[in-house]
Design a protein around this motif. Sequence first.
Motif, PDB file in Angstrom:
ATOM      1  N   PRO A 108     138.037 -22.639  27.534  1.00  8.03           N
ATOM      2  CA  PRO A 108     137.807 -21.874  28.756  1.00  8.03           C
ATOM      3  C   PRO A 108     138.883 -20.818  28.964  1.00  8.03           C
ATOM      4  O   PRO A 108     139.944 -20.856  28.352  1.00  8.03           O
ATOM      5  N   LEU A 109     138.592 -19.893  29.884  1.00 10.27           N
ATOM      6  CA  LEU A 109     139.533 -18.824  30.202  1.00 10.27           C
ATOM      7  C   LEU A 109     140.179 -19.004  31.567  1.00 10.27           C
ATOM      8  O   LEU A 109     141.277 -18.502  31.809  1.00 10.27           O
ATOM      9  N   PHE A 110     139.499 -19.722  32.466  1.00 11.00           N
ATOM     10  CA  PHE A 110     139.974 -19.795  33.849  1.00 11.00           C
ATOM     11  C   PHE A 110     141.312 -20.513  33.988  1.00 11.00           C
ATOM     12  O   PHE A 110     142.025 -20.314  34.975  1.00 11.00           O
ATOM     13  N   THR A 111     141.665 -21.355  33.016  1.00 16.74           N
ATOM     14  CA  THR A 111     142.932 -22.092  33.120  1.00 16.74           C
ATOM     15  C   THR A 111     144.141 -21.180  32.966  1.00 16.74           C
ATOM     16  O   THR A 111     145.224 -21.505  33.433  1.00 16.74           O
ATOM     17  N   LYS A 112     143.957 -20.048  32.308  1.00 19.56           N
ATOM     18  CA  LYS A 112     145.062 -19.101  32.127  1.00 19.56           C
ATOM     19  C   LYS A 112     144.798 -17.788  32.847  1.00 19.56           C
ATOM     20  O   LYS A 112     145.684 -17.205  33.460  1.00 19.56           O
ATOM     21  N   TYR A 113     143.542 -17.327  32.770  1.00 16.55           N
ATOM     22  CA  TYR A 113     143.175 -16.058  33.390  1.00 16.55           C
ATOM     23  C   TYR A 113     142.244 -16.355  34.563  1.00 16.55           C
ATOM     24  O   TYR A 113     141.034 -16.140  34.500  1.00 16.55           O
ATOM     25  N   ASN A 114     142.835 -16.869  35.618  1.00 11.33           N
ATOM     26  CA  ASN A 114     142.056 -17.291  36.775  1.00 11.33           C
ATOM     27  C   ASN A 114     141.604 -16.093  37.612  1.00 11.33           C
ATOM     28  O   ASN A 114     142.094 -14.972  37.457  1.00 11.33           O
TER      29      ASN A 114
END
Length: 471
Positions: A108-114
């Motif tokens: 996923p991306l949301f964990t770093k690029y929220n």
Amino acid sequence: MKPIKTNMIFLCLGMLLFFSSCVEDDDYNAPQFMETPPEIEGNIISLASLAGVLAQNDSLFTFEATNNFAEAYVVSNDEGGNFFRELIVQDKPEAPTYGIAVQVDLSPLFTKYNFGRKVYIKLDGLTLGQREGSEPRLGMVDGSTIGKIPESFVEEHIIRDTITAQVVATQKQLSELVFTDANTYVELTDVQFSGIYFLNNTSTTYASETQDEFNGERSLESCVSSAELIFSTSTFSDFKGLSLPPGSGSLKGIVTRDFLGEFFTFYINSPADVVMLGERCDPLVFSCGIAATPAAMEFITIDFEDQNTNNPLSIPGWTNYIESGSEAWEAFLDNGTNQSLGISARAGSFNSGDVTNVSWLITPVIPIEANSKVTLEFKTSNSFSDESVLQVLYSVDWDGTEEGVSAANWASILDAEIVQDDQFFADWVSSGLVDMSCFEGDGYIAFRYIGSGAEASDGTYELDDILISVE
């Protein structure tokens, strides 16, 4: 042995006091790590500057030796599964002017690029491009297309700042969407899902119907105009099985374009962004079905043969009214591939420059109450109508003045067939023999054209052979 026992007691008490002083039951604090802002060793530029790069290059453009970093803010969130290996960013957290879809081979991306995270995109080594009519994309070149940034290069090219900004959705009506809204965070107001999803007290899901393959596509319609939009939900999303809300209201998400760039689509980050608690705004409709035979006596018959071509229609008793814009209904003659039926009528906004164009052609009053049977027939054609719209409406409370057109209540004549955009442009389509006998009261028929000077909605509709019969 007594002294030894005493010493052991003191030793145990001392160890107990030591441990109790090191650990306090409720006041233990975890170590705090301070994230430091990144040091950007290069030129920080606006994401919006990429629009100029696209305009100057017809094909893919790869950045080399620019040492430029584009400042941007994340507006997509893949936590709910509605986005996958794609990061949508825009140039500002509020009132954005440009957005882009960054292709990344990471999930996923949301964990770093929220959502709201400020980032700097290292452009050197990345490729910029877009399909005709579609939204811009950024990634790594893959033949003749934009490919994904490999996972091992993501952190090098998408540098996370310490700032998470409060993103403010730009409020828009469906009819106000323009191409530059693509890949930006928008709140669509005064909208509802089409009534076809709630027939017989049932409710359609976001994306769990049998016909849904990769995306569930649902029609979203405006409560204040005739505009519509495709609302898309991935069949891999966590909320695909939820039922669509039946009311009206607003929703926040990302404006996109379809694969071919022909129309707008819309994706949400989460169903929590959908607030539709209001009453439905379904338009009024008149419907008596299709008549088996026409009424016996012709009451109005119009073929436009007496009109001056390339001039606004001027028919005694009729109203040719421009509500907005500059284009009226006009007569035309065409003997080429897009043949008219002799002299025909048309409404369009091609090359008009109008932000919106709304044109009305309204009949004299139709005597419903004095007759037991009333029928309507006409023919329509189109020339690349695209997202422009032709409606056939009826009103029982219009006062007969141009000033009163907008104030009157107009309802759709549901059974009248109108040419569709995908119909061959040279074809003329019959409305069918529309039964008006059950309409409640004398009133007026209106042919209303809605378009604009924008390329997506500057189409033309043609009209001819209007016949209203009574008995």
